[in-house]
Design a protein around this motif. Sequence first.
Motif, PDB file in Angstrom:
ATOM      1  N   ASP A 349      28.779  48.626  41.130  1.00  0.00           N
ATOM      2  CA  ASP A 349      29.515  48.973  39.939  1.00  0.00           C
ATOM      3  C   ASP A 349      29.628  47.354  39.363  1.00  0.00           C
ATOM      4  O   ASP A 349      30.016  46.357  40.024  1.00  0.00           O
ATOM      5  N   MET A 350      29.377  47.258  37.993  1.00  0.00           N
ATOM      6  CA  MET A 350      29.639  45.838  37.139  1.00  0.00           C
ATOM      7  C   MET A 350      31.153  45.639  37.267  1.00  0.00           C
ATOM      8  O   MET A 350      31.895  46.569  36.558  1.00  0.00           O
ATOM      9  N   ILE A 351      31.610  44.903  37.639  1.00  0.00           N
ATOM     10  CA  ILE A 351      33.130  44.227  37.277  1.00  0.00           C
ATOM     11  C   ILE A 351      33.438  42.876  37.017  1.00  0.00           C
ATOM     12  O   ILE A 351      32.622  41.822  37.435  1.00  0.00           O
ATOM     13  N   THR A 352      33.962  42.685  35.794  1.00  0.00           N
ATOM     14  CA  THR A 352      34.260  41.466  35.181  1.00  0.00           C
ATOM     15  C   THR A 352      35.754  41.542  34.768  1.00  0.00           C
ATOM     16  O   THR A 352      36.232  42.532  34.356  1.00  0.00           O
ATOM     17  N   VAL A 353      36.200  40.348  35.138  1.00  0.00           N
ATOM     18  CA  VAL A 353      37.572  40.127  34.794  1.00  0.00           C
ATOM     19  C   VAL A 353      37.810  39.126  33.630  1.00  0.00           C
ATOM     20  O   VAL A 353      36.973  38.339  33.339  1.00  0.00           O
ATOM     21  N   HIS A 354      38.642  39.679  32.761  1.00  0.00           N
ATOM     22  CA  HIS A 354      38.768  38.929  31.231  1.00  0.00           C
ATOM     23  C   HIS A 354      40.142  38.601  30.869  1.00  0.00           C
ATOM     24  O   HIS A 354      41.278  39.007  31.579  1.00  0.00           O
ATOM     25  N   ASP A 355      40.107  37.469  30.033  1.00  0.00           N
ATOM     26  CA  ASP A 355      41.395  36.954  29.638  1.00  0.00           C
ATOM     27  C   ASP A 355      41.901  37.790  28.353  1.00  0.00           C
ATOM     28  O   ASP A 355      41.008  38.518  27.820  1.00  0.00           O
ATOM     29  N   ARG A 356      42.890  37.276  27.652  1.00  0.00           N
ATOM     30  CA  ARG A 356      43.290  38.156  26.402  1.00  0.00           C
ATOM     31  C   ARG A 356      42.314  37.873  25.106  1.00  0.00           C
ATOM     32  O   ARG A 356      42.463  38.858  24.467  1.00  0.00           O
ATOM     33  N   SER A 399      38.446  48.026  25.612  1.00  0.00           N
ATOM     34  CA  SER A 399      38.948  46.614  25.939  1.00  0.00           C
ATOM     35  C   SER A 399      40.273  46.386  24.777  1.00  0.00           C
ATOM     36  O   SER A 399      41.464  46.159  25.100  1.00  0.00           O
ATOM     37  N   CYS A 400      39.734  46.892  23.741  1.00  0.00           N
ATOM     38  CA  CYS A 400      40.922  46.759  22.599  1.00  0.00           C
ATOM     39  C   CYS A 400      42.053  47.614  22.779  1.00  0.00           C
ATOM     40  O   CYS A 400      43.243  47.247  22.474  1.00  0.00           O
ATOM     41  N   GLN A 401      41.894  48.870  23.319  1.00  0.00           N
ATOM     42  CA  GLN A 401      42.803  49.718  23.319  1.00  0.00           C
ATOM     43  C   GLN A 401      43.826  49.545  24.565  1.00  0.00           C
ATOM     44  O   GLN A 401      44.834  49.375  24.627  1.00  0.00           O
ATOM     45  N   VAL A 402      43.215  48.555  25.659  1.00  0.00           N
ATOM     46  CA  VAL A 402      44.199  48.038  26.656  1.00  0.00           C
ATOM     47  C   VAL A 402      44.922  47.038  26.175  1.00  0.00           C
ATOM     48  O   VAL A 402      46.165  46.926  26.722  1.00  0.00           O
ATOM     49  N   MET A 403      44.488  46.189  25.518  1.00  0.00           N
ATOM     50  CA  MET A 403      45.202  45.042  24.733  1.00  0.00           C
ATOM     51  C   MET A 403      46.412  45.436  23.786  1.00  0.00           C
ATOM     52  O   MET A 403      47.363  44.911  23.590  1.00  0.00           O
ATOM     53  N   LYS A 404      46.170  46.710  23.040  1.00  0.00           N
ATOM     54  CA  LYS A 404      47.005  47.275  22.168  1.00  0.00           C
ATOM     55  C   LYS A 404      48.348  47.969  23.099  1.00  0.00           C
ATOM     56  O   LYS A 404      49.296  48.048  22.789  1.00  0.00           O
ATOM     57  N   LEU A 436      51.066  40.924  30.476  1.00  0.00           N
ATOM     58  CA  LEU A 436      49.742  41.061  30.270  1.00  0.00           C
ATOM     59  C   LEU A 436      49.051  40.091  30.040  1.00  0.00           C
ATOM     60  O   LEU A 436      49.206  39.343  28.994  1.00  0.00           O
ATOM     61  N   ILE A 437      47.811  39.684  31.034  1.00  0.00           N
ATOM     62  CA  ILE A 437      47.240  38.501  30.660  1.00  0.00           C
ATOM     63  C   ILE A 437      45.992  38.836  30.408  1.00  0.00           C
ATOM     64  O   ILE A 437      45.133  37.953  30.452  1.00  0.00           O
ATOM     65  N   GLY A 438      45.405  39.658  30.521  1.00  0.00           N
ATOM     66  CA  GLY A 438      43.930  40.198  30.283  1.00  0.00           C
ATOM     67  C   GLY A 438      43.558  41.481  30.820  1.00  0.00           C
ATOM     68  O   GLY A 438      44.473  42.630  30.792  1.00  0.00           O
ATOM     69  N   LEU A 439      42.351  41.888  30.941  1.00  0.00           N
ATOM     70  CA  LEU A 439      42.029  43.092  31.627  1.00  0.00           C
ATOM     71  C   LEU A 439      40.753  42.988  32.556  1.00  0.00           C
ATOM     72  O   LEU A 439      40.094  41.784  32.716  1.00  0.00           O
ATOM     73  N   ILE A 440      40.569  44.120  33.108  1.00  0.00           N
ATOM     74  CA  ILE A 440      39.411  44.174  34.069  1.00  0.00           C
ATOM     75  C   ILE A 440      38.507  45.328  33.595  1.00  0.00           C
ATOM     76  O   ILE A 440      39.053  46.192  33.339  1.00  0.00           O
ATOM     77  N   HIS A 441      37.231  45.104  33.734  1.00  0.00           N
ATOM     78  CA  HIS A 441      36.282  45.779  33.361  1.00  0.00           C
ATOM     79  C   HIS A 441      35.380  46.520  34.748  1.00  0.00           C
ATOM     80  O   HIS A 441      35.027  45.798  35.246  1.00  0.00           O
TER      81      HIS A 441
END
Length: 835
Positions: A349-356, A399-404, A436-441
């Motif tokens: 699976d594609m996995i990417t790690v993101h900042d805020r 991603s937007c939902q996670v940040m909210k 919360l410092i970001g998210l993972i896809h």
Amino acid sequence: MQSKFSSRHLTIALKLIVSIAAAELLIMTFFNVFHIESMLSRTMISLTDTFLLSLAASVMIFVWVVKPMKSAEEYHSVESRGRLSEKRYRSLFESSMDAIYITEREGPFLEVNQATLDLFGYTREEMIGMDVRRIYANPDDRYSFRQEIEKQGYLRDYEVCFINREGHELNCLLSSTVLFDDDGNVLGYQGIIRDVTERKRMETALRESEAWLRTIFEASQSGILLVDPEGKITFANERMAEMFGCTHEEIIGTFYPDLLLASEKAIGEKKMRQLISGEIEHIITERHYQRKDGTDFWGYLSGRRLMGPDGRLKTLVGIITDITDLKKMENQVYQAKQDWEETFNTITDMITVHDRDFNIVAANRAAQEILGLPFLEKSSAKCYEYYHGTGCPPEACPSCQVMKTALPSTTETFEPHLKKFIEIRAIPRRDKNNALIGLIHVVRDITERKKLEDQLRQAQKMEAIGQLAGGVAHDFNNILSAIMGYGHLLRMKMDDNDPLRNYVEQTLEASERAATLTHSLLAFSRKQMISLKLVNLNELVKRFEKFLLRLIREDIEFKTVCSDENITVMADTGQIEQVLMNLVANARDAMPDAGRLTIGTGLVHIEDEFMKIDGHGKAGDYAVITVSDTGIGMDEKTREKIFEPFFTTKEQGKGTGLGLSMVYGIIKQHGGYVTVYSEPGQGTTFKIYLPFVRPHAGAETAEEHKESVPLRGGSETILIAEDDEALRKLASTVMGQFGYQVIEAVDGEDAVLKFIENKDRIQLVILDAIMPKKNGRQAYDEISAIAPNVKTLFASGYSADVISPTGVLEKGMHFINKPVSPADLLRKVRGVLDA
């Protein structure tokens, strides 16, 4: 070769398989690290989850924080509730999550459930009759399977590597039993297939993860302990005992605050009580500890609550690290990081790690290759640019939902940018302070799953039409039987030169066409009981040409080109005529301004290479019927949909969209297939391939045999049980006119009573399969118990799926389809009596 299986065999096999499948427990995933009993998540654990667990363990050791590991255990059992009806067993059979099948000994599938179709990617039409060796990744495994199962009569959890329609290998567990006939001969096999491909991958990942964690725990320079809700230590690693200068046995059962210096005990016990009560979720602090010999040391403590499956506190997890050994710990964390990266990059699976700010700060190998990411250490990349091909996050982006909300979010979408259906799982990233410092896809390609869902919807649509057809078939066939029956009687009473005879002929021909239409409606949904007989295609086309000429206009040139070879197939004449009628009607409508229509026959040999190009069929000799027109043609998009139910290019009110669906269903039921070649403005050519049958010496075709059997009556007494009064009177009249003595019964119960009263003089019982009070089979069972040798003929206009549960289609039972002409009924009756 005719199947050795009967409906009775299939019924017994289905009941046995479903009973076994319903009794099996769900697979339980369990692992134990240093006596820590913990169940994994209630959902299936993927390599992604393994990666997240590994990542959590690595960070935990580095910053002295333990991530809780939840446990759950799930059992599923189904109790047998006694003798269930066939309908219940069929429902269980089709709704089973495991693949269930029945095959003949030499390979062909006789029955499969929906889970089998989903697992291997075939349609039911493709799989029924298919050689089972086609699904084995190694064909030799089929030979080994047969040796093993026939040695002991059954196999349990036999590991086999199968291959689906797309060529993907599937690791499966096969449980199977042998089906024997009454003489102990092997008829075939029945079994349950469970796809454990994901489980195998999961087990491997779990073993690697467990070994990795065990290595870390044993090699850890930190002491790890568990404390029960009373404050006593229930588990400690060897490092913990070493740090306190005591044995492992001495530290177990110790009240945790007693490990602290006297000055630290009060505050230590207070914080422990707060952790036990839930007032605080975790604790990270420095503490002053005392060894057994009286010396002291400073330790860095990380403590956290671990909850049980019931939601109650199970234990406290603590890690105590001697700060002087920090460098050694850093080296271990570095190695753990390397292990994590290897695991991270093996996930498909594609996995990417993101900042805020949605920048991609890390990506596994799959994401880099599929998305074409730049070298992340030297340039930034926004997730929406590479996943969606947009300049900003799209609407409803997870991603937007996670940040909210700081909660996980999942969505499915088609991305034209990637030309794929993808499932995007966005998971929040937090630091050690839970900020919360970001998210993972985690992104999965679900294109193939979507295709399977489309196939399921198509199958459901076909099933709906089949149910509609079955509902109207019986009453419509009864009406047609009466029309045809009295029409045939009228024709038999008329002289050949009677001026009214032509009207009767036209009436009979129209009613026969109506009967064929009803049968075809059932045939396209694969529910029509067809009667296969040896048919000469050349004779069929020539004989039917007169009728086809009535379907087309005078401005259309019609031509038949039949092969000089004798082309014979096993077919239902009426069904093949219906196919030709539908194709000719479509060709006529495709040539509004005149044109040319050609029907031809031929014989071809299909090679494996042709099958690969065309996508279906199997090698062998085929009879081919070609229907070509010079009409408006079709584009590729239309060609892809022409065999779908209700799809039509005609104006509203001028087409049902069922014609070509019927064609497809009829030909598939005959073991053949249909191809279409067309381009806009270049006309259309349909080719119908039917398996060629070389007749043996002296064999008669269906029409030759029908004409060669004279109409003969008799003096026997016949009991006719029919709930439709018109049909009952018609059958009684026909039989009476040819010398038979007739006793009438209005339903199944009346049939039994009439038979008991006249059992010594009744030679034949004609039973309608579906009747009030008692159906045909129930009446037959009671009658045969009284007179085991009585001859019986069943009749019905219901579809096969309605009749099959009654058991009247079992091998050796005589059956005739409604509507039936008096002549055919007389021939059938005479044949049964003389058998």
